[in-house]
Scaffold this active site. Structure first.
Site, short mmCIF file in Angstrom:
data_model
loop_
_atom_site.label_atom_id
_atom_site.label_comp_id
_atom_site.label_asym_id
_atom_site.label_seq_id
_atom_site.Cartn_x
_atom_site.Cartn_y
_atom_site.Cartn_z
N CYS A 245 -27.60 -25.65 -48.07
CA CYS A 245 -26.16 -25.67 -47.73
C CYS A 245 -25.89 -25.22 -46.30
CB CYS A 245 -25.41 -24.79 -48.71
SG CYS A 245 -26.01 -23.09 -48.76
N HIS B 115 -19.44 -22.42 -55.21
CA HIS B 115 -19.15 -23.12 -53.95
C HIS B 115 -19.06 -24.62 -54.26
CE1 HIS B 115 -18.70 -23.86 -49.81
NE2 HIS B 115 -19.89 -23.54 -49.35
N GLN C 53 -19.32 -27.57 -51.59
CA GLN C 53 -20.67 -27.82 -51.09
C GLN C 53 -21.43 -28.73 -52.04
OE1 GLN C 53 -22.21 -26.41 -48.08
NE2 GLN C 53 -23.55 -28.12 -48.57
N ASP D 38 -31.17 -21.77 -50.71
CA ASP D 38 -30.04 -21.12 -50.05
C ASP D 38 -30.58 -19.82 -49.46
OD1 ASP D 38 -27.51 -20.23 -49.28
OD2 ASP D 38 -26.80 -19.84 -51.32
N ARG E 168 -11.44 -19.05 -49.17
CA ARG E 168 -12.80 -18.52 -49.28
C ARG E 168 -12.66 -17.02 -49.45
NH1 ARG E 168 -18.15 -19.51 -45.63
NH2 ARG E 168 -18.09 -21.35 -46.97
N ARG F 186 -19.58 -32.65 -45.67
CA ARG F 186 -18.52 -31.70 -46.04
C ARG F 186 -17.16 -32.27 -45.61
NH1 ARG F 186 -19.73 -26.34 -46.69
NH2 ARG F 186 -17.60 -26.29 -47.49
#
Ligand code: CP
Ligand code: NVA
Length: 314
Positions: free
Chosen positions: A271, A129, A132, A231, A102, A299
């Site tokens: 998310c 991402h 996700q 988001d 990340r 996830r």
């Protein structure tokens, strides 16, 4: 070069069903335990930004697959003192069997995969991402899977309205992932946050159509949608622009009015982490249409499936 997962299109469309099926199997088998698919492997987890879900789900998932997750904090590595990405990739490839990263720059993740010889998984960059979106797509496919067990087919033709920061890593990932899954993506956000050439170029390079629309009217984007997604308005790294962003995105809150424009059975997705009262109203976040915790749980199952999938030869 090993198989990596740096953006949604890295799993060919023909392999999606197998990944979804694997995630479903791992989820179903979890209470009893399942084979240790990566027994004896060590996976490095490099985090240059904070995380709750991604870090914990990868650590738990790698452990459950029989592997060892080695968390590397930026400040404790030579990478944090300027060691090159190429040397880091080459050296880590001599020790570990895979890397989750990340960080800020998507190009760094791509360089890590190019220069190393083990699979690299993108755990979020400023641009994308993908873990996700795969977990989210699986969360939807679980609800829409047909009687023949066709997972990916259930996503085709469905409409996702993405409302808010339409230039974010999540919006970009839905554009790319949506096109890959055959979904319709309708974005609504301020004109200044219209998705740009970077994501269009990636669609083109992947041979995918520019199948998204952009509007500044949230109700137009939400009209007839199967999913309304949002988001945070201030992503990691954007904290210095907080005041301007809150002002720009204020007309784009997902609230009851927006959900009423979508299909009556539309799902609300996020998310996480959420700033309830900003990008989403309390009433929508806590409603029965909200499936945010299922997304978060998946996830774990999806990332385990991705790790198992990347072990396979191409
Ligand atoms: N959704 C997500 O990636 O959460 P974290 O930042 O907690 O990992
Ligand atoms: N857009 C958000 C996603 C967090 C999972 C961020 O980058 O902070």
């Amino acid at each position: 070069m090993a198989r990596s997962f740096l953006q949604c299109t890295d799993i060919p469309a023909g392999e999606l069903d197998s990944v979804f099926h694997q995630a479903a199997a791992l989820k179903a088998e979890r209470p009893r335990g399942h084979p240790p698919f990566i027994e004896g492997q060590t996976w490095a987890l490099i985090f240059h930004k904070p995380s709750t879900r991604t870090r914990v789900s990868f650590e738990v998932g790698i452990n459950e697959l029989g592997g060892y997750p080695l968390y590397l904090e930026q400040s404790q590595t030579q990478m944090g003192r300027g060691e090159s990405v190429a040397d880091t990739a080459k050296v880590l490839s001599r020790y570990v069997h895979g890397i989750v990263i990340r960080t800020f720059d998507q190009a760094m993740v791509e360089e890590l995969a190019r220069e190393g010889s083990v699979p690299v998984i993108n755990g979020l960059t400023d641009l994308l991402h993908p873990c996700q979106v795969y977990s989210d797509a699986f969360t939807l496919a679980e609800r829409w899977v047909d009687e023949e067990g066709e997972w990916a087919a259930g996503l085709k033709g469905r409409k996702v309205a993405f409302i808010g920061d339409t230039a974010s890593n999540m919006a970009h990932s839905w554009i790319l992932g949506g096109a890959h899954f055959g979904m319709e993506i309708a974005l609504a956000g301020p004109e200044a946050f219209r998705p740009g050439a970077a994501i269009d170029a990636r669609l083109k390079a992947a041979g995918l159509p520019l199948n998204y629309t952009f509007t500044t009217d949230p109700l137009e984007a939400a009209a007839g949608a199967d999913v309304v997604y949002t988001d945070v308005w201030v992503s990691m790294g954007d904290e210095g622009e907080r005041a301007e962003r809150i002002a720009a995105f204020a007309p784009f809150q997902v609230n009851d009015r927006v959900m009423a424009a979508a299909k009556p059975d539309a799902y609300f997705m996020h998310c996480l982490p959420a700033h309830v009262g900003e990008e989403v109203s309390e009433s929508v976040y806590r409603s029965e249409r909200s499936i945010v915790l299922d997304q978060a749980e998946n996830r774990l199952h999806m990332q385990k499936a991705l790790i198992v999938h990347l072990q396979e030869e191409v």
